[in-house]
Structures are given as C-alpha cells and as structure tokens.
Design an enzyme around this catalytic site. Sequence first.
Site, PDB file in Angstrom:
ATOM      1  N   SER A   1      15.587  30.949  54.624  1.00 49.23           N
ATOM      2  CA  SER A   1      14.430  31.281  53.788  1.00 49.23           C
ATOM      3  C   SER A   1      14.849  32.059  52.547  1.00 49.23           C
ATOM      4  O   SER A   1      15.909  32.685  52.503  1.00 49.23           O
ATOM      5  CB  SER A   1      13.431  32.124  54.580  1.00 49.23           C
ATOM      6  OG  SER A   1      13.006  31.448  55.737  1.00 49.23           O
TER       7      SER A   1
HETATM    8  N1  SAH Z   1      15.321  32.688  60.291  1.00 47.95           N
HETATM    9  C1  SAH Z   1      16.102  31.583  59.777  1.00 47.95           C
HETATM   10  C2  SAH Z   1      15.199  30.539  59.147  1.00 47.95           C
HETATM   11  C3  SAH Z   1      15.556  29.197  59.643  1.00 47.95           C
HETATM   12  S1  SAH Z   1      14.391  27.920  59.276  1.00 47.95           S
HETATM   13  C4  SAH Z   1      17.164  32.067  58.805  1.00 47.95           C
HETATM   14  O1  SAH Z   1      17.129  33.226  58.401  1.00 47.95           O
HETATM   15  O2  SAH Z   1      18.063  31.283  58.484  1.00 47.95           O
HETATM   16  C5  SAH Z   1      13.492  27.801  60.786  1.00 47.95           C
HETATM   17  C6  SAH Z   1      14.287  27.547  62.036  1.00 47.95           C
HETATM   18  O3  SAH Z   1      13.343  27.360  63.099  1.00 47.95           O
HETATM   19  C7  SAH Z   1      15.150  26.289  62.029  1.00 47.95           C
HETATM   20  O4  SAH Z   1      16.466  26.637  62.350  1.00 47.95           O
HETATM   21  C8  SAH Z   1      14.526  25.395  63.099  1.00 47.95           C
HETATM   22  O5  SAH Z   1      15.458  24.583  63.784  1.00 47.95           O
HETATM   23  C9  SAH Z   1      13.871  26.415  64.014  1.00 47.95           C
HETATM   24  N2  SAH Z   1      12.794  25.898  64.843  1.00 47.95           N
HETATM   25  C10 SAH Z   1      11.841  24.976  64.538  1.00 47.95           C
HETATM   26  N3  SAH Z   1      11.015  24.770  65.580  1.00 47.95           N
HETATM   27  C11 SAH Z   1      11.463  25.571  66.599  1.00 47.95           C
HETATM   28  C12 SAH Z   1      11.036  25.810  67.941  1.00 47.95           C
HETATM   29  N4  SAH Z   1       9.982  25.183  68.469  1.00 47.95           N
HETATM   30  N5  SAH Z   1      11.727  26.717  68.668  1.00 47.95           N
HETATM   31  C13 SAH Z   1      12.801  27.385  68.163  1.00 47.95           C
HETATM   32  N6  SAH Z   1      13.251  27.189  66.904  1.00 47.95           N
HETATM   33  C14 SAH Z   1      12.593  26.298  66.127  1.00 47.95           C
END
Ligand code: SAH
Length: 216
Positions: A65
Amino acid sequence: MLNDTYRHKGLRKQLAKLLKEKGIESAEVLKAIETVPRHLFLNSSFIERAYEDIAFPIGAGQTISRPHTVAFQTELLELKRGEKVLEIGTGSGYQTSILLEMGAKVFTIERQKELFDKTKAFLPSIGYSTKFFYGDGYKGVPVFAPYDKIIITAGAPTIPDALLAQLKIGGRLVIPVGDKVQTMTLIEKIGAKQFEKTEFGEFKFVPLLEDKAWKG
Ligand code: SAH
C-alpha cells in the site's frame, strides 16, 4: 541495518514530513514511517522510488500500500505499546513492521503461499519477528483472540463477522469496505454485540478474496 544508508534515512524523514502535511498527526506513526526501511520491501527495480507516496507490485498480483494509506489506517487504530493486533493481508510485511515498530504484538495472516513464505523468511532477517499464519483472513485467528485491534489491508465487500467476534470490547477494527473503491471504515466494539461505525475517505485496495477464489 542491512543495506540501509544515510540517504535512505534522509528520504524517510522527507516521507514522514510529507505524510504530516497530508494530515497524519500521530508522532508514533510518523516515527515508525521514519524507521522502517521500505526500500527493502520492494523488488530491486522499484528501490529508487521506495520513499515516494505510491503503491508498488509485490508479486502474486498484490501490492504494498501507499505509505499514506498505511499511516492513515495505523493512526485510526490508536495503538498502544503491548497491544495485540490481528492483521489480515501480510503481503510484503511493511504494514506488519510498522505495527511491530510501534510496540504491538502482531498476528498476521496471508492467503497467498508465495507471499506468506517470502515475508515469513524476510521480516526476521531485518529484525522484525512475529507470528505468521497461512490461511483465510475472513476467519481470523480465533485461537489467539480476542485482539485489542484488527487491521484489514485488502478491500472487503462486507465486514467479516468472525473478525468482529475476535475483537475485544473497547477494541478498534479498521477495514476498507467496498468493491472497486473502498471507504475506510472504523468499527469500535462497545459491547459484546454492539458496534459503532465511522466512515472516512475513499481508498483503493486489492480485494480481500474468499476461500472459493483461492488459487494459492
Ligand atoms: N499489508 C500489506 C498489503 C498487502 S495487499 C503490505 O504492507 O504489503 C493485501 C494482501 O491481502 C495481499 O497480500 C493479499 O494476498 C492478501 N489477502 C487477500 N485476501 C485475503 C484473505 N482472505 N486472507 C488473508 N490475506 C488475504
């Protein structure tokens, strides 16, 4: 710290200043942004731009993000040192590191195996140790519940009931809700089944995917 330089530190200071100008007020959040080496969380091709306020691809079709989004969500948590935080969507681990830097005990869950494996190995290598879970964030991590704070870092069509149940009374949950764009939403749990909702601005996230869409 590995591959961290005075130049990177200078860029982080500027980023924290920019986020302050954009409305982030918490000194603790700004300090964490100044401390966590975001450039180490990116593929080498993006390193030069690591301290701009933009999102980047991190593999498996996911993104890290924007720093403003990370800071905004973290500020809404009103985190205190020692609190237990459940994070849904580990991704690159950048948000996880910000929470750890602020003294939280973090439980983080990721559904993409590739990202789970990579981040579980990477974070301890730069000094951030925590509990990593591979699974479906919609279900949370009930064995360690209740949590003081819950943060969801992917766009959710609805607020998962399991997560509301795993939040302490008096706790705060921050979640971007919506389809194509999301409304940042704060839920405060004021009783066993009573919640107060406050909505903030619009943000853009990758989707929180359900089990049925599991490709990991
Ligand atoms: N906090 C992260 C943002 C990653 S984007 C950072 O700082 O890099 C959101 C993430 O949520 C992705 O890696 C995606 O694979 C994960 N995600 C999506 N649906 C999910 C679910 N149901 N359970 C766990 N993770 C999930």
